[in-house]
Design a protein around this motif. Structure first.
Motif, short mmCIF file in Angstrom:
data_model
loop_
_atom_site.label_atom_id
_atom_site.label_comp_id
_atom_site.label_asym_id
_atom_site.label_seq_id
_atom_site.Cartn_x
_atom_site.Cartn_y
_atom_site.Cartn_z
N TRP A 124 40.22 37.70 -17.82
CA TRP A 124 39.98 38.54 -18.99
C TRP A 124 39.62 37.62 -20.15
O TRP A 124 40.13 36.50 -20.24
CB TRP A 124 41.24 39.29 -19.40
CG TRP A 124 41.66 40.38 -18.46
CD1 TRP A 124 42.48 40.24 -17.38
CD2 TRP A 124 41.27 41.75 -18.52
NE1 TRP A 124 42.62 41.45 -16.76
CE2 TRP A 124 41.90 42.40 -17.44
CE3 TRP A 124 40.47 42.48 -19.38
CZ2 TRP A 124 41.75 43.75 -17.20
CZ3 TRP A 124 40.33 43.84 -19.13
CH2 TRP A 124 40.96 44.46 -18.06
N LEU A 125 38.76 38.09 -21.04
CA LEU A 125 38.51 37.42 -22.31
C LEU A 125 39.10 38.31 -23.39
O LEU A 125 38.60 39.42 -23.64
CB LEU A 125 37.01 37.21 -22.56
CG LEU A 125 36.64 36.60 -23.90
CD1 LEU A 125 37.21 35.19 -24.04
CD2 LEU A 125 35.13 36.61 -24.10
N ARG A 126 40.19 37.88 -23.99
CA ARG A 126 40.88 38.67 -25.00
C ARG A 126 41.07 37.82 -26.25
O ARG A 126 41.68 36.75 -26.19
CB ARG A 126 42.25 39.14 -24.51
CG ARG A 126 42.16 40.13 -23.39
CD ARG A 126 43.54 40.64 -23.02
NE ARG A 126 43.45 41.60 -21.93
CZ ARG A 126 44.36 41.74 -21.00
NH1 ARG A 126 45.44 40.98 -21.00
NH2 ARG A 126 44.21 42.62 -20.05
N ASN A 127 40.56 38.32 -27.35
CA ASN A 127 40.66 37.63 -28.63
C ASN A 127 40.24 36.17 -28.51
O ASN A 127 40.86 35.27 -29.07
CB ASN A 127 42.08 37.73 -29.19
CG ASN A 127 42.47 39.17 -29.46
OD1 ASN A 127 41.67 39.94 -30.00
ND2 ASN A 127 43.66 39.53 -29.07
N GLY A 128 39.17 35.94 -27.75
CA GLY A 128 38.61 34.61 -27.62
C GLY A 128 39.33 33.68 -26.65
O GLY A 128 38.96 32.52 -26.51
N HIS A 129 40.34 34.18 -25.95
CA HIS A 129 41.12 33.36 -25.03
C HIS A 129 40.94 33.88 -23.60
O HIS A 129 40.91 35.09 -23.37
CB HIS A 129 42.61 33.38 -25.39
CG HIS A 129 42.89 32.82 -26.74
ND1 HIS A 129 42.94 31.46 -26.98
CD2 HIS A 129 43.14 33.41 -27.90
CE1 HIS A 129 43.20 31.25 -28.25
NE2 HIS A 129 43.32 32.43 -28.84
N ILE A 130 40.86 32.97 -22.67
CA ILE A 130 40.77 33.31 -21.25
C ILE A 130 42.18 33.56 -20.72
O ILE A 130 43.08 32.74 -20.92
CB ILE A 130 40.10 32.18 -20.45
CG1 ILE A 130 38.68 31.93 -20.95
CG2 ILE A 130 40.13 32.47 -18.96
CD1 ILE A 130 37.73 33.09 -20.79
#
Length: 59
Positions: free
Chosen positions: A50-56
């Motif tokens: 997942w890419l969430r708020n710029g974090h993997i």
């Protein structure tokens, strides 16, 4: 985008709603992007993330 696992592959993720499969990219001013749904490579390195708020976030 480049695959975050480090394999070096470029990933092409469709953002058009008319195309299947597709992803949605959400960005707000001064915030990192979020991508939905998760990305699961069925070939190559097989990464699932997942890419969430710029974090993997790995699955």
């Amino acid at each position: 985008m480049r695959c975050p696992c480090g394999c070096g592959d470029d990933l092409e993720l469709m953002l058009l709603k008319e195309v299947k499969p597709n992803w949605s990219l959400k960005t707000k001013e001064n915030e990192a992007p979020t991508l939905r749904p998760s990305v699961w490579r069925k070939s190559g390195c097989g990464s699932h993330f997942w890419l969430r708020n710029g974090h993997i976030h790995w699955c």
